[in-house]
Scaffold this motif. Sequence first.
Motif, PDB file in Angstrom:
ATOM      1  N   SER A 180      46.588  45.630  43.040  1.00  0.00           N
ATOM      2  CA  SER A 180      47.090  45.879  41.680  1.00  0.00           C
ATOM      3  C   SER A 180      48.480  45.306  41.468  1.00  0.00           C
ATOM      4  O   SER A 180      48.873  45.031  40.339  1.00  0.00           O
ATOM      5  CB  SER A 180      47.099  47.386  41.389  1.00  0.00           C
ATOM      6  N   SER A 181      49.220  45.071  42.549  1.00  0.00           N
ATOM      7  CA  SER A 181      50.565  44.523  42.400  1.00  0.00           C
ATOM      8  C   SER A 181      50.563  43.041  42.056  1.00  0.00           C
ATOM      9  O   SER A 181      51.537  42.532  41.513  1.00  0.00           O
ATOM     10  CB  SER A 181      51.375  44.767  43.678  1.00  0.00           C
ATOM     11  N   TYR A 182      49.481  42.321  42.367  1.00  0.00           N
ATOM     12  CA  TYR A 182      49.480  40.881  42.098  1.00  0.00           C
ATOM     13  C   TYR A 182      48.317  40.392  41.253  1.00  0.00           C
ATOM     14  O   TYR A 182      48.256  39.209  40.906  1.00  0.00           O
ATOM     15  CB  TYR A 182      49.508  40.090  43.408  1.00  0.00           C
ATOM     16  N   ILE A 183      47.403  41.262  40.883  1.00  0.00           N
ATOM     17  CA  ILE A 183      46.194  40.802  40.187  1.00  0.00           C
ATOM     18  C   ILE A 183      46.508  40.201  38.812  1.00  0.00           C
ATOM     19  O   ILE A 183      45.773  39.359  38.317  1.00  0.00           O
ATOM     20  CB  ILE A 183      45.164  41.949  40.088  1.00  0.00           C
ATOM     21  N   GLY A 184      47.613  40.570  38.228  1.00  0.00           N
ATOM     22  CA  GLY A 184      47.959  40.058  36.899  1.00  0.00           C
ATOM     23  C   GLY A 184      48.751  38.763  36.909  1.00  0.00           C
ATOM     24  O   GLY A 184      49.103  38.245  35.851  1.00  0.00           O
ATOM     25  N   TYR A 185      49.046  38.207  38.080  1.00  0.00           N
ATOM     26  CA  TYR A 185      49.824  36.960  38.147  1.00  0.00           C
ATOM     27  C   TYR A 185      49.033  35.822  37.521  1.00  0.00           C
ATOM     28  O   TYR A 185      47.842  35.678  37.743  1.00  0.00           O
ATOM     29  CB  TYR A 185      50.163  36.587  39.588  1.00  0.00           C
ATOM     30  N   SER A 186      49.730  34.969  36.778  1.00  0.00           N
ATOM     31  CA  SER A 186      49.063  33.814  36.176  1.00  0.00           C
ATOM     32  C   SER A 186      49.136  32.593  37.097  1.00  0.00           C
ATOM     33  O   SER A 186      48.270  31.732  37.052  1.00  0.00           O
ATOM     34  CB  SER A 186      49.692  33.489  34.820  1.00  0.00           C
ATOM     35  N   GLU A 241      39.858  43.174  44.689  1.00  0.00           N
ATOM     36  CA  GLU A 241      40.142  42.261  43.577  1.00  0.00           C
ATOM     37  C   GLU A 241      39.068  42.324  42.500  1.00  0.00           C
ATOM     38  O   GLU A 241      39.339  42.106  41.327  1.00  0.00           O
ATOM     39  CB  GLU A 241      40.267  40.822  44.095  1.00  0.00           C
ATOM     40  N   LYS A 242      37.824  42.637  42.890  1.00  0.00           N
ATOM     41  CA  LYS A 242      36.722  42.708  41.930  1.00  0.00           C
ATOM     42  C   LYS A 242      36.520  44.115  41.375  1.00  0.00           C
ATOM     43  O   LYS A 242      35.816  44.287  40.389  1.00  0.00           O
ATOM     44  CB  LYS A 242      35.420  42.263  42.608  1.00  0.00           C
ATOM     45  N   SER A 243      37.097  45.097  42.013  1.00  0.00           N
ATOM     46  CA  SER A 243      36.796  46.483  41.648  1.00  0.00           C
ATOM     47  C   SER A 243      37.516  46.908  40.371  1.00  0.00           C
ATOM     48  O   SER A 243      38.638  46.481  40.093  1.00  0.00           O
ATOM     49  CB  SER A 243      37.196  47.420  42.787  1.00  0.00           C
ATOM     50  N   PRO A 244      36.880  47.768  39.590  1.00  0.00           N
ATOM     51  CA  PRO A 244      37.520  48.259  38.363  1.00  0.00           C
ATOM     52  C   PRO A 244      38.705  49.181  38.650  1.00  0.00           C
ATOM     53  O   PRO A 244      39.612  49.291  37.832  1.00  0.00           O
ATOM     54  CB  PRO A 244      36.393  49.001  37.639  1.00  0.00           C
ATOM     55  N   GLU A 245      38.706  49.833  39.814  1.00  0.00           N
ATOM     56  CA  GLU A 245      39.808  50.741  40.146  1.00  0.00           C
ATOM     57  C   GLU A 245      41.131  49.984  40.267  1.00  0.00           C
ATOM     58  O   GLU A 245      42.162  50.419  39.747  1.00  0.00           O
ATOM     59  CB  GLU A 245      39.538  51.484  41.466  1.00  0.00           C
ATOM     60  N   ALA A 246      41.111  48.831  40.960  1.00  0.00           N
ATOM     61  CA  ALA A 246      42.333  48.041  41.123  1.00  0.00           C
ATOM     62  C   ALA A 246      42.780  47.465  39.787  1.00  0.00           C
ATOM     63  O   ALA A 246      43.985  47.401  39.503  1.00  0.00           O
ATOM     64  CB  ALA A 246      42.114  46.925  42.136  1.00  0.00           C
ATOM     65  N   GLN A 247      41.825  47.068  38.956  1.00  0.00           N
ATOM     66  CA  GLN A 247      42.182  46.533  37.646  1.00  0.00           C
ATOM     67  C   GLN A 247      42.798  47.618  36.770  1.00  0.00           C
ATOM     68  O   GLN A 247      43.746  47.353  36.024  1.00  0.00           O
ATOM     69  CB  GLN A 247      40.954  45.907  36.989  1.00  0.00           C
ATOM     70  N   ALA A 248      42.277  48.842  36.864  1.00  0.00           N
ATOM     71  CA  ALA A 248      42.865  49.954  36.099  1.00  0.00           C
ATOM     72  C   ALA A 248      44.279  50.257  36.600  1.00  0.00           C
ATOM     73  O   ALA A 248      45.190  50.514  35.793  1.00  0.00           O
ATOM     74  CB  ALA A 248      41.982  51.191  36.222  1.00  0.00           C
ATOM     75  N   MET A 249      44.470  50.217  37.926  1.00  0.00           N
ATOM     76  CA  MET A 249      45.815  50.434  38.478  1.00  0.00           C
ATOM     77  C   MET A 249      46.768  49.339  38.017  1.00  0.00           C
ATOM     78  O   MET A 249      47.929  49.604  37.701  1.00  0.00           O
ATOM     79  CB  MET A 249      45.763  50.467  40.010  1.00  0.00           C
ATOM     80  N   ALA A 250      46.288  48.099  37.956  1.00  0.00           N
ATOM     81  CA  ALA A 250      47.131  46.986  37.507  1.00  0.00           C
ATOM     82  C   ALA A 250      47.532  47.171  36.052  1.00  0.00           C
ATOM     83  O   ALA A 250      48.690  46.932  35.681  1.00  0.00           O
ATOM     84  CB  ALA A 250      46.396  45.664  37.694  1.00  0.00           C
ATOM     85  N   LYS A 251      46.580  47.629  35.218  1.00  0.00           N
ATOM     86  CA  LYS A 251      46.903  47.875  33.806  1.00  0.00           C
ATOM     87  C   LYS A 251      47.944  48.973  33.668  1.00  0.00           C
ATOM     88  O   LYS A 251      48.894  48.854  32.889  1.00  0.00           O
ATOM     89  CB  LYS A 251      45.633  48.253  33.025  1.00  0.00           C
ATOM     90  N   SER A 252      47.772  50.058  34.440  1.00  0.00           N
ATOM     91  CA  SER A 252      48.755  51.155  34.347  1.00  0.00           C
ATOM     92  C   SER A 252      50.117  50.699  34.871  1.00  0.00           C
ATOM     93  O   SER A 252      51.160  51.081  34.321  1.00  0.00           O
ATOM     94  CB  SER A 252      48.268  52.389  35.102  1.00  0.00           C
ATOM     95  N   ASN A 253      50.143  49.853  35.914  1.00  0.00           N
ATOM     96  CA  ASN A 253      51.412  49.305  36.408  1.00  0.00           C
ATOM     97  C   ASN A 253      52.076  48.427  35.357  1.00  0.00           C
ATOM     98  O   ASN A 253      53.296  48.468  35.182  1.00  0.00           O
ATOM     99  CB  ASN A 253      51.203  48.500  37.697  1.00  0.00           C
ATOM    100  N   ASN A 254      51.269  47.631  34.654  1.00  0.00           N
ATOM    101  CA  ASN A 254      51.815  46.774  33.594  1.00  0.00           C
ATOM    102  C   ASN A 254      52.395  47.613  32.458  1.00  0.00           C
ATOM    103  O   ASN A 254      53.461  47.299  31.928  1.00  0.00           O
ATOM    104  CB  ASN A 254      50.746  45.821  33.052  1.00  0.00           C
TER     105      ASN A 254
END
Length: 198
Positions: free
Chosen positions: A122-128, A162-175
């Motif tokens: 979740s700390s890096y999944i949003g990097y472009s 990286e594919k799981s919805p849990e990590a993506q949700a954590m990334a959104k909350s971190n953002n």
Amino acid sequence: MAKVVCENCKIEIEVPEGYNAPFLRCPDCGAIQKYEIKNENEPKFKILDKEGRERAANKVVGKEYVEQPVSENKPIFFTKKEVVPNISSDEESSSSSLVDQKKLILDSIGEEGLKKAYFLVSSYIGYSSESRKKNARAKAIQSLMRDKFPLELASKAISYAEKSPEAQAMAKSNNIKSLVIIAVVIIAIIILSLVFLI
């Protein structure tokens, strides 16, 4: 004592007991010929037909094997394999494979290890930037390896996270948290600048 007939001079050669070399030299003409060791204790193998393979796979007992004669004039027909239609949609099949992977990873690294993988991803999944993402992924794998997980298992856990919805949700909350912090800092700077200006 076994006896072999020489292929060159047709003399009978006596083979001593215990002789196990693959070739034999004729004492009369000196010709070397192949010698097959025949041992009654060794198993004899046969190529099975379709029925024999099915019987061996299902271990059918009591049915006597009868070898069918092979006819060379008989035409061979090939049939198309039937394609079984996919009943479930792509999303259902991908989610079921994710569940299977999750169970496998949970069994391997445990719930705490999986939570750590979610956090790291979740700390890096949003990097472009792909290079930043690649470096952060390598650091995440190294972090799991420091927790005594092997490289293959750590990389599988990170790939799954990286594919799981849990990590993506954590990334959104971190953002969202980081945006809120940035907004609070900007508002504080504006308020402080207004206070000093007045």
